[in-house]
Design a protein around this motif. Structure first.
Motif, PDB file in Angstrom:
ATOM      1  N   THR A  45      -2.046 -13.889  17.591  1.00 33.56           N
ATOM      2  CA  THR A  45      -2.277 -15.058  16.757  1.00 33.56           C
ATOM      3  C   THR A  45      -2.208 -14.680  15.278  1.00 33.56           C
ATOM      4  OG1 THR A  45      -4.668 -14.757  16.643  1.00 33.56           O
ATOM      5  CG2 THR A  45      -3.809 -16.096  18.468  1.00 33.56           C
ATOM      6  N   HIS A  46      -1.979 -15.699  14.479  1.00 34.93           N
ATOM      7  CA  HIS A  46      -1.943 -15.536  13.032  1.00 34.93           C
ATOM      8  C   HIS A  46      -3.275 -14.951  12.554  1.00 34.93           C
ATOM      9  CE1 HIS A  46      -2.273 -16.884   8.865  1.00 34.93           C
ATOM     10  NE2 HIS A  46      -0.963 -16.730   8.843  1.00 34.93           N
ATOM     11  N   GLU A  47      -4.377 -15.496  13.058  1.00 30.66           N
ATOM     12  CA  GLU A  47      -5.713 -15.030  12.674  1.00 30.66           C
ATOM     13  C   GLU A  47      -5.907 -13.558  13.021  1.00 30.66           C
ATOM     14  OE1 GLU A  47     -10.270 -15.729  14.100  1.00 30.66           O
ATOM     15  OE2 GLU A  47      -8.979 -17.493  14.022  1.00 30.66           O
ATOM     16  N   PHE A  48      -5.510 -13.160  14.232  1.00 34.74           N
ATOM     17  CA  PHE A  48      -5.651 -11.771  14.659  1.00 34.74           C
ATOM     18  C   PHE A  48      -4.861 -10.836  13.754  1.00 34.74           C
ATOM     19  CE2 PHE A  48      -3.875  -8.161  16.993  1.00 34.74           C
ATOM     20  CZ  PHE A  48      -5.030  -7.514  17.388  1.00 34.74           C
ATOM     21  N   LEU A  49      -3.604 -11.178  13.506  1.00 37.80           N
ATOM     22  CA  LEU A  49      -2.768 -10.322  12.666  1.00 37.80           C
ATOM     23  C   LEU A  49      -3.331 -10.183  11.250  1.00 37.80           C
ATOM     24  CD1 LEU A  49       0.741 -11.494  13.850  1.00 37.80           C
ATOM     25  CD2 LEU A  49      -0.259  -9.226  14.187  1.00 37.80           C
ATOM     26  N   CYS A  50      -3.732 -11.296  10.656  1.00 38.72           N
ATOM     27  CA  CYS A  50      -4.301 -11.248   9.299  1.00 38.72           C
ATOM     28  C   CYS A  50      -5.576 -10.415   9.269  1.00 38.72           C
ATOM     29  CB  CYS A  50      -4.576 -12.652   8.778  1.00 38.72           C
ATOM     30  SG  CYS A  50      -3.093 -13.542   8.293  1.00 38.72           S
ATOM     31  N   ARG A  51      -6.446 -10.617  10.253  1.00 38.89           N
ATOM     32  CA  ARG A  51      -7.705  -9.865  10.305  1.00 38.89           C
ATOM     33  C   ARG A  51      -7.448  -8.363  10.465  1.00 38.89           C
ATOM     34  NH1 ARG A  51      -9.963 -12.424  14.323  1.00 38.89           N
ATOM     35  NH2 ARG A  51      -9.316 -10.900  15.876  1.00 38.89           N
ATOM     36  N   GLU A  52      -6.529  -8.005  11.341  1.00 37.28           N
ATOM     37  CA  GLU A  52      -6.227  -6.590  11.575  1.00 37.28           C
ATOM     38  C   GLU A  52      -5.540  -5.940  10.378  1.00 37.28           C
ATOM     39  OE1 GLU A  52      -7.026  -4.597  14.339  1.00 37.28           O
ATOM     40  OE2 GLU A  52      -8.314  -6.336  14.691  1.00 37.28           O
ATOM     41  N   LEU A  53      -4.705  -6.697   9.681  1.00 38.86           N
ATOM     42  CA  LEU A  53      -3.950  -6.137   8.562  1.00 38.86           C
ATOM     43  C   LEU A  53      -4.712  -6.148   7.245  1.00 38.86           C
ATOM     44  CD1 LEU A  53      -0.498  -7.728   9.413  1.00 38.86           C
ATOM     45  CD2 LEU A  53      -1.154  -5.326   9.668  1.00 38.86           C
ATOM     46  N   TRP A  54      -5.478  -7.227   6.989  1.00 39.45           N
ATOM     47  CA  TRP A  54      -6.101  -7.373   5.670  1.00 39.45           C
ATOM     48  C   TRP A  54      -7.608  -7.562   5.700  1.00 39.45           C
ATOM     49  CZ3 TRP A  54      -1.416 -10.269   6.469  1.00 39.45           C
ATOM     50  CH2 TRP A  54      -0.303  -9.671   5.880  1.00 39.45           C
ATOM     51  N   GLY A  55      -8.218  -7.538   6.866  1.00 39.68           N
ATOM     52  CA  GLY A  55      -9.665  -7.687   6.957  1.00 39.68           C
ATOM     53  C   GLY A  55     -10.084  -9.102   7.289  1.00 39.68           C
ATOM     54  N   PRO A  56     -11.370  -9.290   7.621  1.00 38.72           N
ATOM     55  CA  PRO A  56     -11.836 -10.577   8.136  1.00 38.72           C
ATOM     56  C   PRO A  56     -11.966 -11.680   7.098  1.00 38.72           C
ATOM     57  CG  PRO A  56     -13.666  -9.059   7.942  1.00 38.72           C
ATOM     58  CD  PRO A  56     -12.408  -8.276   7.617  1.00 38.72           C
ATOM     59  N   TYR A  57     -11.984 -11.378   5.827  1.00 33.77           N
ATOM     60  CA  TYR A  57     -12.262 -12.389   4.820  1.00 33.77           C
ATOM     61  C   TYR A  57     -11.062 -12.749   3.956  1.00 33.77           C
ATOM     62  CZ  TYR A  57     -16.871 -10.963   6.248  1.00 33.77           C
ATOM     63  OH  TYR A  57     -17.966 -10.658   7.003  1.00 33.77           O
ATOM     64  N   VAL A  58      -9.896 -12.280   4.327  1.00 35.40           N
ATOM     65  CA  VAL A  58      -8.716 -12.497   3.505  1.00 35.40           C
ATOM     66  C   VAL A  58      -7.745 -13.411   4.242  1.00 35.40           C
ATOM     67  CG1 VAL A  58      -6.801 -11.366   2.343  1.00 35.40           C
ATOM     68  CG2 VAL A  58      -9.001 -10.231   2.457  1.00 35.40           C
ATOM     69  N   ASN A  59      -7.256 -14.442   3.549  1.00 30.63           N
ATOM     70  CA  ASN A  59      -6.247 -15.338   4.119  1.00 30.63           C
ATOM     71  C   ASN A  59      -4.898 -14.958   3.522  1.00 30.63           C
ATOM     72  OD1 ASN A  59      -4.631 -17.309   5.110  1.00 30.63           O
ATOM     73  ND2 ASN A  59      -5.778 -19.019   4.272  1.00 30.63           N
ATOM     74  N   LYS A  60      -4.079 -14.302   4.302  1.00 26.99           N
ATOM     75  CA  LYS A  60      -2.779 -13.822   3.831  1.00 26.99           C
ATOM     76  C   LYS A  60      -1.650 -14.493   4.612  1.00 26.99           C
ATOM     77  CE  LYS A  60      -4.097 -10.568   0.930  1.00 26.99           C
ATOM     78  NZ  LYS A  60      -3.693 -10.496  -0.437  1.00 26.99           N
ATOM     79  N   SER A  61      -1.750 -15.794   4.833  1.00 30.82           N
ATOM     80  CA  SER A  61      -0.777 -16.463   5.688  1.00 30.82           C
ATOM     81  C   SER A  61       0.646 -16.336   5.156  1.00 30.82           C
ATOM     82  CB  SER A  61      -1.142 -17.935   5.874  1.00 30.82           C
ATOM     83  OG  SER A  61      -1.130 -18.601   4.638  1.00 30.82           O
ATOM     84  N   LYS A  62       0.831 -16.535   3.851  1.00 31.26           N
ATOM     85  CA  LYS A  62       2.177 -16.411   3.297  1.00 31.26           C
ATOM     86  C   LYS A  62       2.640 -14.958   3.348  1.00 31.26           C
ATOM     87  CE  LYS A  62       5.082 -17.927  -0.428  1.00 31.26           C
ATOM     88  NZ  LYS A  62       5.192 -18.694  -1.652  1.00 31.26           N
ATOM     89  N   ALA A  63       1.742 -14.031   3.063  1.00 30.78           N
ATOM     90  CA  ALA A  63       2.089 -12.614   3.103  1.00 30.78           C
ATOM     91  C   ALA A  63       2.518 -12.203   4.507  1.00 30.78           C
ATOM     92  CB  ALA A  63       0.917 -11.755   2.629  1.00 30.78           C
ATOM     93  N   LEU A  64       1.864 -12.732   5.531  1.00 31.94           N
ATOM     94  CA  LEU A  64       2.237 -12.409   6.905  1.00 31.94           C
ATOM     95  C   LEU A  64       3.647 -12.903   7.195  1.00 31.94           C
ATOM     96  CD1 LEU A  64       1.562 -11.260   9.675  1.00 31.94           C
ATOM     97  CD2 LEU A  64       0.497 -13.461  10.234  1.00 31.94           C
ATOM     98  N   ARG A  65       3.949 -14.127   6.806  1.00 33.10           N
ATOM     99  CA  ARG A  65       5.294 -14.678   7.044  1.00 33.10           C
ATOM    100  C   ARG A  65       6.366 -13.863   6.316  1.00 33.10           C
ATOM    101  NH1 ARG A  65       2.270 -19.537   6.322  1.00 33.10           N
ATOM    102  NH2 ARG A  65       1.958 -20.511   8.333  1.00 33.10           N
ATOM    103  N   VAL A  66       6.072 -13.466   5.088  1.00 34.76           N
ATOM    104  CA  VAL A  66       7.017 -12.668   4.304  1.00 34.76           C
ATOM    105  C   VAL A  66       7.226 -11.307   4.962  1.00 34.76           C
ATOM    106  CG1 VAL A  66       7.344 -11.472   2.102  1.00 34.76           C
ATOM    107  CG2 VAL A  66       6.577 -13.839   2.128  1.00 34.76           C
TER     108      VAL A  66
END
Length: 68
Positions: A13-34
């Protein structure tokens, strides 16, 4: 790529990937897509029709188990 390969065949999931890559408090949705787009440009023959990193509608990404 390492995170995807360690979980090959599993829908991540988007949430899992963001949490694993940038930590639990960071929303990096655009960064993930890029970042996924950059990975696709490097490993896919045709980024419009990906063979390896598949987008699962409503979930996010899955690396196919058998890539080659």
């Amino acid at each position: 790529m390492v995170l995807l390969s360690l979980n090959a065949g599993t829908v991540l999931t988007h949430e899992f990937l963001c949490r694993e890559l940038w930590g639990p408090y960071v929303n990096k949705s655009k960064a993930l897509r890029v970042n996924v787009a950059n990975l696709r440009r490097k490993i896919e023959k045709d980024t419009a029709n990906p063979q390896y990193i598949i987008t699962e509608m409503g979930v996010v990404y899955r690396l196919l188990e058998d890539i080659g």
